[in-house]
Structure formats: structure tokens, C-alpha cells
Design an enzyme around this catalytic site. Sequence first.
Site, PDB file in Angstrom:
ATOM      1  N   THR A 163     -11.480   9.281  28.479  1.00 14.30           N
ATOM      2  CA  THR A 163     -11.578   9.548  29.462  1.00 14.30           C
ATOM      3  C   THR A 163     -12.518  10.787  29.801  1.00 14.30           C
ATOM      4  OG1 THR A 163      -9.222   8.853  29.723  1.00 14.30           O
ATOM      5  CG2 THR A 163      -9.918   9.714  31.761  1.00 14.30           C
TER       6      THR A 163
ATOM      7  N   LEU B 293     -15.552   4.685  35.039  1.00 12.08           N
ATOM      8  CA  LEU B 293     -16.226   6.463  34.924  1.00 12.08           C
ATOM      9  C   LEU B 293     -17.807   5.928  35.857  1.00 12.08           C
ATOM     10  CD1 LEU B 293     -13.581   8.366  33.167  1.00 12.08           C
ATOM     11  CD2 LEU B 293     -13.926   8.328  35.916  1.00 12.08           C
TER      12      LEU B 293
ATOM     13  N   PHE C 297     -14.034   1.969  26.680  1.00 13.20           N
ATOM     14  CA  PHE C 297     -13.901   0.947  27.750  1.00 13.20           C
ATOM     15  C   PHE C 297     -14.056   2.028  29.195  1.00 13.20           C
ATOM     16  CE2 PHE C 297     -10.076   0.846  29.724  1.00 13.20           C
ATOM     17  CZ  PHE C 297      -9.181   1.923  29.030  1.00 13.20           C
ATOM     18  N   LYS C 298     -13.626   3.042  28.726  1.00  7.52           N
ATOM     19  CA  LYS C 298     -13.420   3.358  29.940  1.00  7.52           C
ATOM     20  C   LYS C 298     -15.125   4.278  30.593  1.00  7.52           C
ATOM     21  CE  LYS C 298      -9.365   6.077  29.033  1.00  7.52           C
ATOM     22  NZ  LYS C 298      -8.362   5.383  27.418  1.00  7.52           N
ATOM     23  N   ASP C 299     -15.676   3.894  30.007  1.00  2.21           N
ATOM     24  CA  ASP C 299     -17.048   4.014  30.682  1.00  2.21           C
ATOM     25  C   ASP C 299     -17.090   2.892  32.573  1.00  2.21           C
ATOM     26  OD1 ASP C 299     -18.380   6.018  29.717  1.00  2.21           O
ATOM     27  OD2 ASP C 299     -18.814   4.700  28.225  1.00  2.21           O
TER      28      ASP C 299
END
Length: 500
Positions: free
Chosen positions: A147, A117, A112-114
Site C-alpha cells: 500500500t 491507488l 494490485f494496490k495500484d
Amino acid sequence: MQYYSTRDMSCRVSAAEAILRGIAPDGGLFVPESFPQFSQQDISDMLHMTYPQLAAEVLSRWLTDYTKEELEGFCSEAYSAQRFESDNTAPLHMLSDSTAVLELFHGPTCAFKDFALQMLPRLLTAAARKCGENKKTAILVATSGDTGKAALMGFADVPGTCIGVFYPDGGTSDIQRLQMVTQSGENVAVFAVKGNFDDAQTGVKKIFGDADIARQLAEKGVRLSSANSINWGRLAPQIVYYFWAYVQLVRNNTVKMGDKINFCVPTGNFGNILAGFFAKKSGLPVGSLICASNSNNVLSDFLQTGVYDKNRPFMRTASPSMDILISSNLERLLFLLAGRSDAQCRAWMEQLRQSGRYDAGQLLSALHEEEFFGGWADDAQTAEEIARVFRETGYLCDTHTAVAVRVQRLHREKADDGRCTVVLSTASPFKFAPDILKALGQPAEGSEFDMLRRLSDVCGQSVPASLAQLETAKVRFDMVCRREEMAQAVCAWLEREAER
Ligand SMILES: *Cc1c(COP(=O)(O)O)cnc(C)c1O
């Protein structure tokens, strides 16, 4: 809208400046001075929007110094069908009539960090422009696994930036490590640190706070910034998918517009769930926010007792992205619930620094009123949950998601409020194939890639292309440093970067 520091409210900045700085000079985190309000009509209007449209709409209320056109451009690039596998950037999978899984893992790094980011580099380079900043921005990241890769993908070869990532040596899954050490791009560097995630994060924070390093870098035309979830530019894009989940539930007739829904979030640094709180405070009909932890259950203890105590053994678990004992973003919640008191927040953070512990028992009633709940699951319970969900529904969830599925199930057994609950699914099961195979009673042997193929056979989905291609990708980074060598490693790397 202005932002101020949780430790000094007289430090006020624009959104662009908050994003550019990452962290306030006093070590505090930037919070918005108020919550924009979305009316029921505003939310109804979202029913017809695509994800990029909805994202621009939500973000424009928080990032008021960015134009709507700017944000629309960024969102359509960052959340394109090409980057996120399909037009539905974050699909909802109904596990039952009243439990949904929001799949946040279809981006380029399968976690989900996409969501944050892919946006942050765009927000940051625009922020530099808005603030008349002509220095090169050097991003430093401490990562517990996901991350790092997401930040590398976001910043690789972005002009005017470079990025250095620190991950705990042996503290990530093999796939996570390979994703990072094979990263392409001229402006990237990856370092393994002897220690755990907290060591890496503490080391990075120290570098940020080092006036000598800052001066040396300034002379070379470089300024440091952070891509960790303490940066407002990472948190804001995460508010969006809470609205998206709601809109999808209205569209598929699971809830009526205005009905409250709950969210259950697998939590580490408290960034993701805090974004849910911001969505709630700005008018999204949200009831409970259930914080799910693994054996590093410092947050679930805090939510029960009001005492935050990181003095406990650090556990390496099957959900490594949640292996965190210092949840940085909790500071923002403390500040807000303590009636926006910078003095109180400062005092707690000072106690945390000195003794690893603080007592915020006075916030228990506020936490209760805001419907924050906590629960946790150890590795054995997580594995059991993966197997149970697969057996009963045919749905395969990753280790982090499974922690949350279990916590929400037990929470409902104790206190069913009749509302629909959305579990945030933060990673693809293919990122953690060995543990998933073991949970399913399958042999977890052979190479990492043999296991990906076996998992694919078991669940009938194909291996995400970005993971499959790691098998033949070249390893570019093999440096391991000790904690006390981190500053030196950064300086040496930035020396080379400044000359490039
Ligand atoms: C980062 C991460 C988490 C924890 O999110 P926080 O915002 O740090 O609470 C959970 N699951 C996965 C897969 C992650 O990558």
C-alpha cells in the site's frame, strides 16, 4: 446514493464526503446504503468495453455524485496502457480449463494496490472540490508493504495533498522497502516504525482519533485523510476487476453469460475480497468467495467458527502483505450480514478493542449462505505450491498468489462445484525474488538485484523496469521511530508541509 457509518447509521454522507473523510467520526467505516443492480444485459454490454470504460461504468453506479464524464476521465488516466504495461489492465491467465489467474500486478508498483491507488487521488481531489473543502489533505498510511508504495506513486506531487507512510521496520521485503524510501516528490514522507503492521496501523488510527492533533492541523489549514483500504475510495475501484474477470471468461468461452464463477482471494485487511462481495451483491454471477490466509490465519478461523480472536502470535511470513491480525474491512461485512445493525457492529468492535476477540457465531449461517469459505497455507506449503505450479504449468506466481492457488486447489478437492474459479494474483513474483528462488530450489544469494536477474533467467520474463531501476535510485528517507513517537513525527512533518 448515500453512505452511512457501520457504527452509526444516522451519520449519512455522499460518496465524495465518505472518500474525503476516509473514516466516520465514530470510528466506523462507510458503507453504501444499498447495492446498485447490474442486470445480465448490463453485464453483456460490458463485453465490448475496454478496462477504463468498464471501470467508469461500474463506478458510476456507486459514486453517484461524480459525473460519468468525470469518472471516464479519471479511469482513462489511471488505467492507461502506459501505466499498466498494456491495453489489458488486468489480464487473465488460464492455469487449467477451470482455474484462471487474474493478474493484478501490471501497474506502476507491481501489486494490485495500484488499481485503487491510481484512482484514489483523483477521486479525493474531486471530492474536496465537490465538498467546497479548501484545506490541504494530508494522507496518512500504515502499510504492510504494498500500500505504501502504491499510495506514494498515486499522491506524489498531487496539488493540495501530501502523504506520509509508516511501514514496519524489517517487516517488508527489501524491494518493498527500497520502493518506498526512494520515492520522489516534494509532498511525501516515509517512516519506519519499530513494531509490526498492526502496531503501525494502530498508531495511525490513534493519530486520526486525536482531537488535539486535528485542532492543531485545522488551524494550519490541513485535514487528515486515509488511503488505507478502509477508505471507500479504495474499495470501490476494486469492485471493477471482478466484472472484468467475468467478462474475459465469457469472451474466451470458458463460461456462458449468467454462469456463476468463484473467486479465491489472498487476504489481509479483507478489502480485496470484500470488493468481490460487493460485486456479487450488485448482480455479478459469483458463487463462492474463498478467503486465503497465510499463517496469520485469524480470518480462516473466523469463517469456520464465527469467533474472531487476534490473541495469537503475530507471524512474519513470506507473504508479508497478508501479515495482519486485525482485518479492518471485516467490519463492513459484519455490519451487512448482521442485517445492517450499527448497534451490533459497535458492540463487536468494542469487544475487539477491549479483549482482542468477539463471537459473531450468529453470522455463521449467513456466511454459509453467501458462500464464504476460508483456508490457509504456511510458508512451507506456499513454497511447495510455487514449485508445483511452475513445474506443472510453467507459470510463476508470487508468494501471496501461491497461498490462494493452494487454498483453492484444496477447496476444490474437497468440494468441486464444477464452476470456474478465478484466483486473484496480487503481486509480481519479482517483488519477492528471494523467497521465490528458494521455493524453486535456486540459490538465493547476492544482492537483491542479482536475485531479480537470476529469477528473470529462471522464468524467462524480464525484470519489471520499475523494480530494476531501484538499483541506482537514491535513498531519501531513513527515519525510524518508536510507536509512541509516531504522532510527534507526523506533527513535525506536517508543520513543515503546512509552510511549504
Ligand atoms: C494488500 C495485499 C494483499 C491483501 O489484500 P487485502 O485487501 O488487505 O485483503 C494481498 N496480497 C498482496 C500482494 C497485497 O499487497
